[in-house]
Scaffold this motif. Structure first.
Motif, PDB file in Angstrom:
ATOM      1  N   MET A   1       7.393 -82.035  65.344  1.00 45.27           N
ATOM      2  CA  MET A   1       8.279 -80.980  64.848  1.00 45.27           C
ATOM      3  C   MET A   1       9.453 -81.600  64.101  1.00 45.27           C
ATOM      4  N   ARG A   2       9.777 -81.031  62.956  1.00 48.82           N
ATOM      5  CA  ARG A   2      10.892 -81.540  62.157  1.00 48.82           C
ATOM      6  C   ARG A   2      12.149 -80.718  62.477  1.00 48.82           C
ATOM      7  N   VAL A   3      13.212 -81.413  62.829  1.00 46.95           N
ATOM      8  CA  VAL A   3      14.473 -80.782  63.206  1.00 46.95           C
ATOM      9  C   VAL A   3      15.550 -81.165  62.201  1.00 46.95           C
ATOM     10  N   ALA A   4      16.202 -80.174  61.624  1.00 44.97           N
ATOM     11  CA  ALA A   4      17.335 -80.422  60.738  1.00 44.97           C
ATOM     12  C   ALA A   4      18.622 -80.282  61.533  1.00 44.97           C
ATOM     13  N   VAL A   5      19.456 -81.309  61.502  1.00 47.93           N
ATOM     14  CA  VAL A   5      20.753 -81.256  62.158  1.00 47.93           C
ATOM     15  C   VAL A   5      21.803 -81.073  61.065  1.00 47.93           C
ATOM     16  N   VAL A   6      22.176 -79.831  60.841  1.00 49.72           N
ATOM     17  CA  VAL A   6      23.173 -79.513  59.821  1.00 49.72           C
ATOM     18  C   VAL A   6      24.553 -79.828  60.389  1.00 49.72           C
ATOM     19  N   GLY A   7      25.314 -80.631  59.650  1.00 55.37           N
ATOM     20  CA  GLY A   7      26.559 -81.151  60.210  1.00 55.37           C
ATOM     21  C   GLY A   7      26.296 -82.401  61.029  1.00 55.37           C
ATOM     22  N   GLY A   8      25.220 -83.077  60.699  1.00 56.62           N
ATOM     23  CA  GLY A   8      24.800 -84.236  61.479  1.00 56.62           C
ATOM     24  C   GLY A   8      25.616 -85.489  61.278  1.00 56.62           C
ATOM     25  N   THR A   9      26.599 -85.456  60.377  1.00 55.45           N
ATOM     26  CA  THR A   9      27.459 -86.623  60.194  1.00 55.45           C
ATOM     27  C   THR A   9      28.659 -86.592  61.132  1.00 55.45           C
ATOM     28  N   GLY A  10      28.874 -85.482  61.842  1.00 49.51           N
ATOM     29  CA  GLY A  10      29.944 -85.409  62.832  1.00 49.51           C
ATOM     30  C   GLY A  10      29.538 -86.102  64.118  1.00 49.51           C
ATOM     31  N   SER A  11      30.467 -86.213  65.062  1.00 51.07           N
ATOM     32  CA  SER A  11      30.198 -86.973  66.290  1.00 51.07           C
ATOM     33  C   SER A  11      29.079 -86.347  67.120  1.00 51.07           C
ATOM     34  N   PHE A  12      29.106 -85.023  67.304  1.00 53.63           N
ATOM     35  CA  PHE A  12      28.059 -84.392  68.099  1.00 53.63           C
ATOM     36  C   PHE A  12      26.736 -84.413  67.355  1.00 53.63           C
ATOM     37  N   ALA A  55      17.562 -77.874  55.681  1.00 53.30           N
ATOM     38  CA  ALA A  55      17.148 -76.618  56.317  1.00 53.30           C
ATOM     39  C   ALA A  55      15.790 -76.156  55.816  1.00 53.30           C
ATOM     40  N   ARG A  56      15.557 -76.302  54.523  1.00 51.22           N
ATOM     41  CA  ARG A  56      14.275 -75.849  53.954  1.00 51.22           C
ATOM     42  C   ARG A  56      13.089 -76.631  54.493  1.00 51.22           C
ATOM     43  N   SER A  57      13.314 -77.865  54.910  1.00 49.47           N
ATOM     44  CA  SER A  57      12.207 -78.724  55.333  1.00 49.47           C
ATOM     45  C   SER A  57      11.914 -78.648  56.826  1.00 49.47           C
ATOM     46  N   ALA A  58      12.685 -77.885  57.577  1.00 54.08           N
ATOM     47  CA  ALA A  58      12.651 -77.995  59.034  1.00 54.08           C
ATOM     48  C   ALA A  58      11.872 -76.881  59.724  1.00 54.08           C
ATOM     49  N   ASP A  59      11.435 -77.203  60.952  1.00 55.08           N
ATOM     50  CA  ASP A  59      10.830 -76.211  61.840  1.00 55.08           C
ATOM     51  C   ASP A  59      11.866 -75.624  62.790  1.00 55.08           C
ATOM     52  N   LEU A  60      12.991 -76.324  62.932  1.00 54.72           N
ATOM     53  CA  LEU A  60      14.124 -75.857  63.728  1.00 54.72           C
ATOM     54  C   LEU A  60      15.389 -76.375  63.074  1.00 54.72           C
ATOM     55  N   VAL A  61      16.362 -75.500  62.888  1.00 49.59           N
ATOM     56  CA  VAL A  61      17.649 -75.893  62.299  1.00 49.59           C
ATOM     57  C   VAL A  61      18.720 -75.848  63.377  1.00 49.59           C
ATOM     58  N   VAL A  62      19.393 -76.968  63.586  1.00 47.48           N
ATOM     59  CA  VAL A  62      20.518 -77.023  64.517  1.00 47.48           C
ATOM     60  C   VAL A  62      21.799 -76.958  63.707  1.00 47.48           C
ATOM     61  N   LEU A  63      22.612 -75.945  63.970  1.00 47.01           N
ATOM     62  CA  LEU A  63      23.911 -75.849  63.310  1.00 47.01           C
ATOM     63  C   LEU A  63      24.921 -76.602  64.167  1.00 47.01           C
ATOM     64  N   ALA A  64      25.221 -77.836  63.765  1.00 49.61           N
ATOM     65  CA  ALA A  64      26.091 -78.717  64.540  1.00 49.61           C
ATOM     66  C   ALA A  64      27.435 -78.926  63.851  1.00 49.61           C
ATOM     67  N   THR A  65      27.801 -78.006  62.987  1.00 50.71           N
ATOM     68  CA  THR A  65      29.107 -78.077  62.331  1.00 50.71           C
ATOM     69  C   THR A  65      30.207 -77.716  63.322  1.00 50.71           C
TER      70      THR A  65
END
Length: 206
Positions: A1-12, A55-65
């Motif tokens: 499964m492909r997971v997109a971590v949006v805001g993935g450059t932050g600490s969390f 986001a377009r490439s993912a099966d699950l998008v994590v909003l980590a902003t």
């Protein structure tokens, strides 16, 4: 499964991305700056892209902003996310002289995301601190998850079990996310008071 971590450059987001890669997920870190995303991804063995492409490439998008950017980010990415399930990890906090409090909002960020997005929103991971998540060993903490869509919640529960040494706990419908987000304030106050890195364990559940 492909997971997109949006805001993935932050600490969390970075800590989560690292754990997901270690758990065997195909991960892409999203950022407004594609180069920054690729650099962050290279550090943890993930891909990097703009938030939209991730986001377009993912099966699950994590909003980590950060919490104050979550809704705006979701609005910007609505078309890119489409009907893909979204995991909301944000919690709004008010920092006051007497301590950290939940805000006066009647509904959770997760519920407000659900009003904006076309796919299912699941809330979870609020009790996990970036420092604990990013430690050498997986945190021995339980992860609390809420959601209305059974399939989307199952994806998140499986993910939660694979990134911690604790259990993934199904806490019911998305409406309960208001309590989960508020719990973040409690944990921050405990950590400040006791100079700790506390998490959550639920007793009596096998």
């Amino acid at each position: 499964m492909r997971v997109a971590v949006v805001g993935g450059t932050g600490s969390f987001g970075a800590a989560l991305a690292r754990r997901l890669v270690e758990a065997g997920y195909d991960v892409v870190i999203g950022s407004r700056d594609a180069e920054r995303a690729r650099a962050a991804g290279a550090e943890v063995g993930a891909d990097g892209a703009t938030n939209g492409d991730a986001a377009r490439s993912a099966d699950l998008v994590v909003l980590a902003t950060k919490a104050d950017a979550t809704l705006e980010t979701a609005d910007e990415l609505r078309d890119a996310i489409g009907t893909t399930p979204v995991l909301s990890v944000a919690a709004e906090l008010a920092f006051t002289p007497s301590g950290v409090l939940p805000t006066a909002e009647a509904t959770s960020i997760a519920a407000r995301l659900q009003e904006r997005l076309d796919g299912p929103v699941v809330a979870g991971l609020h009790s996990l601190a970036a420092r604990n998540l990013g430690a050498v060993e997986a945190p021995e903490e339980d992860v609390l998850v809420c959601g209305d869509d059974g399939d989307a919640k199952a994806l998140v529960l499986e993910l939660a079990e694979r990134i911690t040494a604790g259990r993934a706990i199904d806490c019911g419908p998305l409406a309960s996310a208001r309590a989960l987000e508020g719990l973040t304030a409690v944990i921050v106050n405990v950590n400040k008071r006791y100079k700790a890195h506390a998490g959550v364990r639920i007793s009596g559940v096998r």
